[in-house]
Design an enzyme around this catalytic site. Structure first.
Site, mmCIF file in Angstrom:
data_model
loop_
_atom_site.group_PDB
_atom_site.id
_atom_site.type_symbol
_atom_site.label_atom_id
_atom_site.label_comp_id
_atom_site.label_asym_id
_atom_site.label_seq_id
_atom_site.Cartn_x
_atom_site.Cartn_y
_atom_site.Cartn_z
ATOM 1 N N ASP A 8 0.880 -1.166 0.000
ATOM 2 C CA ASP A 8 0.000 0.000 0.000
ATOM 3 C C ASP A 8 0.916 1.214 0.000
ATOM 4 O OD1 ASP A 8 -1.633 2.119 0.579
ATOM 5 O OD2 ASP A 8 -2.238 1.420 2.557
ATOM 6 N N GLU A 147 -7.161 0.872 -4.575
ATOM 7 C CA GLU A 147 -7.145 0.793 -3.107
ATOM 8 C C GLU A 147 -8.465 0.319 -2.507
ATOM 9 O OE1 GLU A 147 -5.578 4.593 -2.050
ATOM 10 O OE2 GLU A 147 -3.598 4.028 -2.759
#
Lengths: 570, 326
Positions: A8, A147
């Site tokens: 991430d 995401e």
């Protein structure tokens, strides 16, 4: 065995996770933290600091530190760190390589590939730049994943149950995404995504700085010292105050400039008023995603909140008001995206635990070409957008549309490829251009087929065919930088590698030292002197190069700092 | 290959069976390697679901027309999202607010009532303002319902709904929505109406404006006695009517239908005089020549200049004929 990790890459913090023994898990960094601040700094001796140490240096050394560079990715702007200048891609690559090193130290074997997350609403250029950053960091980028999709995967995978459509509300440090996802029989299907890639926690910090500056007239009227540095000090103060406001009704916005201490109390209500324009902007993507999915909010089984900025009570309240119910709290807002990326990495590595799981995502924006149209009054309107793959189409997708010539005796047809939602192409993002020769004939008598093929990683192929002759032209969307040769890539990688990396085992020392130095700047009087004393002591121990003694002194310094300024936060 | 063969099941309207078949097939293919297989499967799945949905619908209750939809929802109340739990109800200060349904009812009574347009204007505006500031609009479902209802109401109550136009456009960001390629036709229609209303106020209803004379004339049936003294007025009204028909259709509602019909009849008769017919023929002829010329010049570009001069000459002749008539 090849290790695939999920990363991430956030605006404020980044995290790396891996799929092991049937579940995704986060990998701690050298400091033992699960999150690594996305910050890069170059120390006075030319060595490179990444993560917490760099973030702590930000207020004291703003000219040689960079953060929030994800907001610049995909643009040509460069960031100057001291005398060197870096692109946002380079800086992201440095963060990625630090995460890669953490994962390798943890796993004890080299990491070969990664799944990297990007905001759903990142455009083609931003996606390509992120992919290149991964390559610069020496990672094979297996896939880029949105995401909110990753977060949905992390949320949906833990009990494998079928789920009615749920909404993922992902407000990170710099970007905002909304996705509506459904799980049936192991198929995780994204039904719609929308977003705003210029809205996040950083904007709330700015609102808070503006609010506090209004109440501290001396900041505005007597600008003294380096403006960049003052802006950084204010931003750091805002970040602290905002975190306090997540739990309390009021917070002290406090900072030290030179030898003066400034303080102002901000109440939660004032902050809510100041942030109202930002709260309003949260509504548009939600409305768009709901509309595109064709669902009533009553049909949603859950509202899943992801991203650090969703901890703010004002954001939670706004969501509650939008849906008439409370959002779910079962997911960790900072971890879900990285965990989801690890699940996808597990899928790519064909992990047996994920044999019955599949993911289908959508293309969150519309792709099309420019066209002209003859108006009823005979005039010609040019630059109109003709969509070919409409937003929220399941990818991979392949769509075709037929166009006719608009002028008599036209010799060729030129299609410019655009991404966006505006009716006029000038407001959309241009991705490329393709041309095909046509036989000269009166307008409208020659037609051309345009086929767009879009794959799950965001690669777009355009095929233009002249049906009557079967002649075909093909274009794979690639911008100038993409055409870069492998040698160029290797050269840039060498430049980054030549930077003097701080030894991994020193990372914790560097972070504590940077924090203590920031504290020194923040404190006044006796406390400042005390912190100065402690820094000197710690440096003496460091010079002794005795690992045990260093670890002990570091623990003491950390405890002392926690005592005077409260626990450090990520 | 039929869609059912692709999905690997017999034809069915059972949605769950279709989804199960799709998920089983999807797990069997590797979309990274065989993209075409995925595209085929996905197309089959989507078509099967559409067919199933279409087959199920007639059995269910007949769908209500879209206009009635919002009203019935507003009165029925079941579909409204209920606030979950007392903690969500924010402490309200001041007098209790009227519900959105009550406001909507009041608005409809005014719009479809008998009072004059000018008389209801301030109240329509006040109610619309109250509705748009209503806290219930925070709920996205309610907001969407009110947005659709308002757009429909505005269009149905033209021109009496003028008071609501700018308020609704600003509140729901319709002007921005119209910049997108997939702007809903409903929103575009409201914005067109807003443009028409503005043009109407600026270039028609103001004394001395371009179309003021034909506008006044259209407010009543044609009066042959007066028209004898204003021979040009008929042609002015004709131009005005053409403009309305082709470019500002929503302005038709500004006039009484029978007056407009009477004027059209009057204009038709005027064309039946000898001179009128000649002018009509000339106009048609010039259009036909223009078309022919365009087609021809597309083939032989060398002739374009000559043709251009010829067309200009023809237009000049026509203008002379008009002048002689006046």
């Amino acid at each position: 065995m090849a290790v695939l990790v999920g990363i991430d890459l956030g605006t404020t913090n980044s995290a790396v996770a891996v799929f092991r023994d049937g579940a995704p898990m986060l990998i701690p960094n050298a400091l033992g933290d699960l999150l690594t601040p996305s910050a890069v700094s170059i120390a006075e001796d030319g060595s490179l600091l990444v993560g917490m140490a760099a973030r702590e240096r930000q207020p004291s050394h703003p000219a040689s530190t960079a953060r929030a560079f994800k907001r610049l990715i995909g643009t040509n702007r460069s960031v100057k760190l001291g005398k060197r200048s870096f692109s946002a891609e380079d800086l992201s690559a440095l963060v990625l390589s630090s995460l890669k090193a953490d994962a390798e130290a943890w796993a004890g074997e080299p990491v070969t590939g990664a799944v990297i997350t990007v905001p759903a609403y990142f455009n083609d250029k931003q996606r390509k730049a992120t992919r290149r950053a991964g390559e610069l960091a020496g990672l094979r980028v297996e896939r880029l994943v949105n995401e909110p999709t990753a977060a949905a995967l992390a949320y949906g995978i833990h009990d494998r149950a079928d789920r009615e459509p749920f909404l993922v509300f992902d407000l990170g440090g710099g970007t905002f995404d909304v996705s509506i996802v459904e799980i049936f029989d192991g198929i995780v299907e994204v039904r719609a995504s929308a977003g705003d890639n210029r809205l996040g926690g950083e904007d709330f910090n700015e609102a808070l700085v503006a609010l506090a500056s209004g109440r501290l007239p001396e900041i505005a009227t007597h600008p003294r010292g380096d403006p960049v540095r003052i802006a950084e000090i204010l931003r750091a103060a805002a970040e602290r105050a905002r975190r306090v406001l997540s739990e309390a009704d009021e917070a002290l916005f406090a900072f030290t400039r030179g030898d003066e201490r400034h303080e102002v109390t901000i109440s939660a209500a004032d902050f809510e008023d100041a942030a109202q324009p930002l709260i309003t902007r949260l509504k548009d993507p939600v409305l768009r995603a709901m509309r595109d999915s064709g669902l009533d909010s009553g049909k949603l089984s859950e509202i899943v909140m992801v991203g650090g900025a969703t901890r703010m009570p004002i954001v939670r309240r706004a969501v509650t008001r939008m849906f008439g119910r409370f959002p779910a709290t079962s997911v960790h807002p900072d971890h879900a995206v990285a965990l989801g990326a690890a699940v996808l990495a597990g899928l790519r590595a064909r992990d047996v635990a994920l044999k019955e799981v599949r993911l289908t995502d959508v293309c969150p924006f519309t792709l099309g070409v420019n066209t002209s149209q003859r108006m009823p009054d005979g005039s010609m309107r040019t630059g109109l957008f003709a969509p070919i793959i409409e937003r929220n189409t399941i990818v991979p997708a392949s769509r075709e549309r037929r166009f006719e010539t608009v002028a008599d005796n036209q010799r060729r047809v030129t299609f410019k490829v655009y991404q966006g939602e505006a009716r006029e192409v000038s407001s959309n993002v241009e991705l490329g251009q393709i041309e095909i020769p046509v036989p000269p004939r009166p307008a409208g008598e020659v037609s051309v087929d345009v086929r767009f093929s879009y794959d799950a990683s965001g690669l777009l192929e355009v095929d233009v065919t002249l049906p009557e002759s079967g002649e075909t032209r093909q274009l794979t969307i690639a911008d100038e930088q993409d055409a870069q040769s492998p040698e160029d890539l290797a050269a840039r990688r060498a430049v980054l590698a030549a930077l003097k990396h701080h030894p991994r085992e020193d990372a914790a020392n560097a972070a504590v030292l940077a924090r203590a130095e920031r504290c020194y700047g923040d404190m006044l009087g006796d406390r400042r002197a005390w912190v100065g004393q402690m820094i000197l002591q710690f440096q003496t121990v460091l010079d002794g190069q005795e690992p045990r003694a260093i670890a002990e002194a570091r623990g003491q310094l950390e405890a002392a700092l926690d005592q005077i300024e409260g626990e450090r936060f990520l | 290959m039929s869609i059912w063969a692709t999905l690997g099941i017999a034809k069915t309207d059972d949605e769950t069976a279709i989804r199960r078949a799709y998920s089983a097939r999807l797990k069997a293919i590797d979309e990274e390697v065989d993209r075409d297989a995925f595209l085929r499967l996905r197309a089959a799945y989507e078509q099967a679901r559409r067919q199933a949905a279409a087959a199920v619908r007639p059995v269910a209750a007949p769908e209500e027309p879209p206009e009635a939809d919002i009203d019935s929802r507003a009165e029925g109340g079941e579909e409204r999202p209920e606030p979950a739990g007392p903690a969500l109800v924010e402490p309200s200060d001041g007098p209790p607010r009227a519900t959105l349904e009550a406001e909507a009812g009041a608005l409809e009574r005014l719009l479809y009532g008998e009072d004059s347009r000018e008389a209801i204007f301030p109240e329509v505006r006040a109610i619309t303002e109250r509705m748009l500031a209503h806290p219930d609009l925070e709920l996205i479902d309610r907001r969407t319902a009110v947005e659709t209802w308002l757009a429909h109401t505005i269009l149905r109550a033209v021109p009496r709904s003028n008071a609501m136009l700018d308020l609704a456009i600003v509140r729901f960001g319709w002007a921005e929505a119209s910049q997108q390629w997939n702007c809903p036709p409903l929103v575009r229609a409201v914005l067109d109406r807003y443009r028409d209303a503005q043009i109407f106020d600026r270039t028609v209803r103001t004394p001395g404006a371009t179309y003021y004379a034909p506008y006044r004339a259209l407010l009543a049936a044609p009066n042959p006695k007066r028209l004898r003294w204003r021979p040009g007025l008929v042609s002015e009204v004709e131009t005005f009517l053409t403009a309305i028909d082709t470019r500002f259709p929503s302005l038709r509602t500004e006039f009484k239908a029978e007056d407009v019909a009477a004027w059209r009849e009057h204009i038709r008769k005027a064309h039946e005089t000898l001179l009128g017919r000649a002018r009509l023929q000339a106009r048609r002829g010039s259009a036909a020549v223009g078309r022919a010329v365009r087609k021809w010049s597309s083939r032989r570009s060398a002739w374009r200049w000559g043709v251009f001069v010829a067309v200009i000459g023809f237009q000049v002749l026509r203008a002379c004929a008009d002048f002689a008539h006046q």
